[in-house]
Write a protein that holds these residues in place. Structure first.
Motif, PDB file in Angstrom:
ATOM      1  N   MET B   1       0.858  -1.227  -0.013  1.00 42.63           N
ATOM      2  CA  MET B   1       0.164  -0.068   0.072  1.00 42.63           C
ATOM      3  C   MET B   1       0.990   1.098   0.240  1.00 42.63           C
ATOM      4  O   MET B   1       1.708   1.319   0.810  1.00 42.63           O
ATOM      5  N   GLY B   2       0.642   2.136  -0.907  1.00 41.14           N
ATOM      6  CA  GLY B   2       1.328   3.280  -1.144  1.00 41.14           C
ATOM      7  C   GLY B   2       0.975   4.287   0.027  1.00 41.14           C
ATOM      8  O   GLY B   2      -0.095   4.024   0.757  1.00 41.14           O
ATOM      9  N   PHE B   3       1.851   5.273  -0.003  1.00 39.45           N
ATOM     10  CA  PHE B   3       1.565   6.654   1.244  1.00 39.45           C
ATOM     11  C   PHE B   3       0.127   6.991   0.782  1.00 39.45           C
ATOM     12  O   PHE B   3      -0.812   7.273   1.713  1.00 39.45           O
ATOM     13  N   ALA B   4      -0.036   7.338  -0.546  1.00 32.86           N
ATOM     14  CA  ALA B   4      -1.195   8.093  -0.928  1.00 32.86           C
ATOM     15  C   ALA B   4      -2.471   7.201  -0.553  1.00 32.86           C
ATOM     16  O   ALA B   4      -3.606   7.507  -0.371  1.00 32.86           O
ATOM     17  N   ALA B   9      -7.141   5.995   2.623  1.00 34.08           N
ATOM     18  CA  ALA B   9      -8.153   4.937   3.415  1.00 34.08           C
ATOM     19  C   ALA B   9      -8.622   5.902   4.409  1.00 34.08           C
ATOM     20  O   ALA B   9      -9.864   5.491   5.069  1.00 34.08           O
ATOM     21  N   ILE B  10      -7.916   6.488   5.234  1.00 38.16           N
ATOM     22  CA  ILE B  10      -8.153   7.176   6.494  1.00 38.16           C
ATOM     23  C   ILE B  10      -9.288   8.009   6.082  1.00 38.16           C
ATOM     24  O   ILE B  10     -10.331   8.520   6.765  1.00 38.16           O
ATOM     25  N   VAL B  11      -8.992   9.017   4.790  1.00 36.41           N
ATOM     26  CA  VAL B  11     -10.144   9.935   4.509  1.00 36.41           C
ATOM     27  C   VAL B  11     -11.606   9.260   4.292  1.00 36.41           C
ATOM     28  O   VAL B  11     -12.644   9.621   4.637  1.00 36.41           O
ATOM     29  N   VAL B  91       1.122   2.138   9.582  1.00 37.96           N
ATOM     30  CA  VAL B  91       1.142   3.192   8.687  1.00 37.96           C
ATOM     31  C   VAL B  91       2.156   4.333   9.493  1.00 37.96           C
ATOM     32  O   VAL B  91       2.081   4.339  10.647  1.00 37.96           O
ATOM     33  N   ASP B  92       2.674   5.297   8.755  1.00 36.57           N
ATOM     34  CA  ASP B  92       3.488   6.387   9.172  1.00 36.57           C
ATOM     35  C   ASP B  92       2.404   7.182   9.909  1.00 36.57           C
ATOM     36  O   ASP B  92       1.379   7.136   9.502  1.00 36.57           O
TER      37      ASP B  92
END
Lengths: 232, 223
Positions: B1-4, B9-11, B91-92
Motif C-alpha cells: 500500500m502506497g502512502f497516498a 483509506a483514512i479519508v 502506517v506512518d
C-alpha cells in the motif's frame, strides 16, 4: 544542576541588582530630554528592552521545545516552561508601557499597528501555552504537548510579521529605520545599556524559575518515596 | 500500500463515518448559518459597507465553525479507542496526519460551499467567483493542517473542546489577515495578479504549517 550552591544564579542576581538602578538613573538623568515628545519618551528605555526580552524568551522556549522532543530530557521542558512564563511577563510589561507612551504621543492607548498587533498575538499565543500546560492530564503529556505547541507557535511569528506589516504599514521604525541618524549618542548608549541590563535580568529570573521547578520535582519525588514507605 | 492509498483509506473512513451520522457537517453548517445571520443582524449594513464587511465576516465564521468540526473529528477518534487502533495500524504517523487533515479540509470545504452563497446574499458581495474560491481553498488548507494537529493535542487534555479555539485562533492570525485582505481586493474588482503577495503568504503559511504539523504530529498522538 544541584540545588545546594548556585554561584551563577547568585552572580546573575547581584549583577541585576547593580545594573537595574544604573539603567534607571541613565534613563532619567544621562539620556537627554527628547524635544518633541518630552519626558514621556524615557519610557522607551524600558519598553524596547522589555519587548526584546519577551521575544527572546519565546525564542528560547522554541529552541528548548525542539530539544525536548529530540532528547526527551525533563530539563529542556523546564527551560521551555520557565522561559515562556518569564517572556509573558516581559511582553505584558512591553504592551503596558507601550500603551502608556502611545496615549500622549499618538493620542490613543491602542491601535492595530504592526508591532502592537504582533505583541498582542504573541501574548494570546503564550497565554494559550500556559493554559495548555495546566490542562494536560499528566506531566509527560504536558511536556510533550507544550513542546509541540511551543514549536508551532513560534513558526507563525515570521508569518504574522509579514501579514501584519503588509496589512498596516504605519509604524515608527526607530532602530532599523532612517531615523536612527537623528538619535542622540547618549540616547543610543542608554538604550544599549538598558538592553544589556534587561537581558541579564531575564537570565537571572529564568535561572530562579528553573530552580523552582527543579525543587518542585524533588519535592514530588520525596513525597512519592514517603508514600511508598508508609504504605510499606 | 502506497502512502497516498493509506492517506486515502483514512479519508474514506472519515467520509463514510460522516455519511452515516451527518453530525459533524450538519452542526458546522447550522452554526455557520446562525453566525452569519447574527453578524448580518448585529452589523445591519447595506450596499458598499456591507460588501466591505463581507470578507471579515466570512473568514471569522469559517474560523469559528471550523473549530467545531475539528474538535469533533478528533474526539470521534478518541472515543472507543479508535485512535489507538489507528496508531497500531502499520502506517506512518504522517499518513494518519494527512488523512485526518484532508478529511477535515473536505468537511470544512463542504461548509464553505454553503456559506459562500449565503454570505454573498446577506452582504450583497460577489463572492461566487473562481478567484475567491482559490483564496478560500488556500486559506482553508493551512487552517485545517494546524487545526488537525492542535485538535489532536486538545482532545487529550482535561479542557478538551474548550481549549482548541484558544490554541488555534491566535496561530491562524497571519492566514486570516492574508485571506481577508485578498478576498476584499477581489471583491473590489481587483485581479489575481494584484493579490499575488497575499496569495504567496497564504501558500507559505500552508507549507510551513503542514510541514511542522507533519513533523510534530506523532508527539501529539503517541502515548
Amino acid at each position: 544542576m544541584t540545588l545546594s550552591r548556585d554561584r551563577l544564579g547568585l552572580a546573575l542576581i547581584i549583577a541585576s541588582a547593580v545594573l537595574l538602578p544604573l539603567a534607571v538613573l541613565m534613563a532619567f538623568y544621562y539620556a537627554p530630554r527628547e524635544l518633541t515628545m518630552g519626558d514621556v519618551q524615557r519610557i522607551f528605555y524600558f519598553h524596547v528592552p522589555a519587548a526584546w526580552v519577551g521575544f527572546f524568551a519565546f525564542f528560547v522556549t522554541f529552541v528548548a521545545s525542539i530539544a525536548y522532543l529530540v532528547r526527551g530530557e525533563r530539563r529542556w521542558d523546564i527551560v521551555a516552561l520557565s522561559s515562556a512564563e518569564v517572556g509573558l511577563t516581559f511582553i505584558t510589561a512591553a504592551v503596558v508601557t507601550g500603551s502608556l507612551w502611545a496615549r500622549p504621543v499618538w493620542g490613543t492607548y491602542w491601535t492595530w499597528e504592526p508591532r502592537l498587533t504582533i505583541s498582542a498575538v504573541q501574548l494570546l499565543v503564550y497565554i494559550a501555552y500556559v493554559m495548555l500546560r495546566a490542562a494536560a492530564e499528566n506531566p509527560a503529556q504536558s511536556a510533550r504537548f507544550s513542546a509541540v505547541y511551543g514549536i508551532v507557535a513560534f513558526v507563525t511569528v515570521p508569518l504574522s510579521w509579514f501579514a501584519i506589516r503588509w496589512w498596516r504599514t504605519i509604524h515608527p521604525d526607530i532602530i532599523t529605520g532612517g531615523d536612527s541618524a537623528g538619535l542622540e549618542p547618549r540616547m543610543v548608549q542608554t538604550l544599549m545599556f538598558s538592553l544589556l541590563t534587561f537581558t541579564v535580568f531575564y537570565f537571572a529570573i529564568l535561572r530562579q524559575r528553573v530552580r523552582l521547578e527543579v525543587t518542585r520535582d524533588r519535592v514530588l519525588q520525596l513525597r512519592e518515596t514517603i508514600d511508598s514507605l508508609s504504605r510499606g | 500500500m502506497g502512502f497516498a492509498s493509506k492517506v486515502w483509506a483514512i479519508v474514506a473512513k472519515d467520509l463514510s463515518a460522516e455519511l452515516h451520522t451527518r453530525e459533524m457537517v450538519s452542526a458546522m453548517l447550522v452554526f455557520a448559518a446562525i453566525a452569519l445571520l447574527v453578524f448580518s443582524f448585529a452589523l445591519d449594513l447595506q450596499g458598499r459597507t456591507a460588501r466591505a464587511a463581507a470578507p471579515g465576516v466570512l473568514w471569522a465564521t469559517v474560523a469559528f465553525a471550523g473549530t467545531l468540526g475539528l474538535s469533533r473529528s478528533l474526539a470521534r477518534e478518541q472515543n472507543n479507542g479508535c485512535m489507538d487502533g489507528l496508531l497500531l495500524a502499520p502506517v506512518d504517523r504522517s499518513a494518519i496526519f494527512f488523512g485526518k487533515a484532508l478529511g477535515n479540509l473536505i468537511f470544512i470545504g463542504v461548509v464553505e460551499l454553503a456559506l459562500l452563497p449565503l454570505c454573498a446574499a446577506l452582504f450583497e458581495a460577489p463572492l461566487l467567483q473562481p478567484q475567491v474560491l482559490l483564496v478560500v481553498v488556500l486559506g482553508t488548507v493551512g487552517y485545517a493542517g494546524a487545526g488537525t494537529l492542535l485538535a489532536a493535542v486538545a482532545v487529550n487534555t482535561r479542557a478538551r473542546e474548550v481549549l482548541l479555539p484558544v490554541l488555534l485562533l491566535p496561530l491562524v492570525v497571519p492566514a486570516l489577515i492574508a485571506a481577508v485582505k485578498a478576498t476584499s481586493w477581489l471583491l473590489d474588482g481587483g485581479t489575481l495578479a494584484e493579490v499575488t503577495g497575499w496569495l504567496n503568504l497564504l501558500i507559505a503559511y500552508d507549507l510551513v504549517m503542514l510541514a511542522v504539523s507533519m513533523l510534530t504530529f506523532e508527539y501529539a498522538v503517541s502515548e
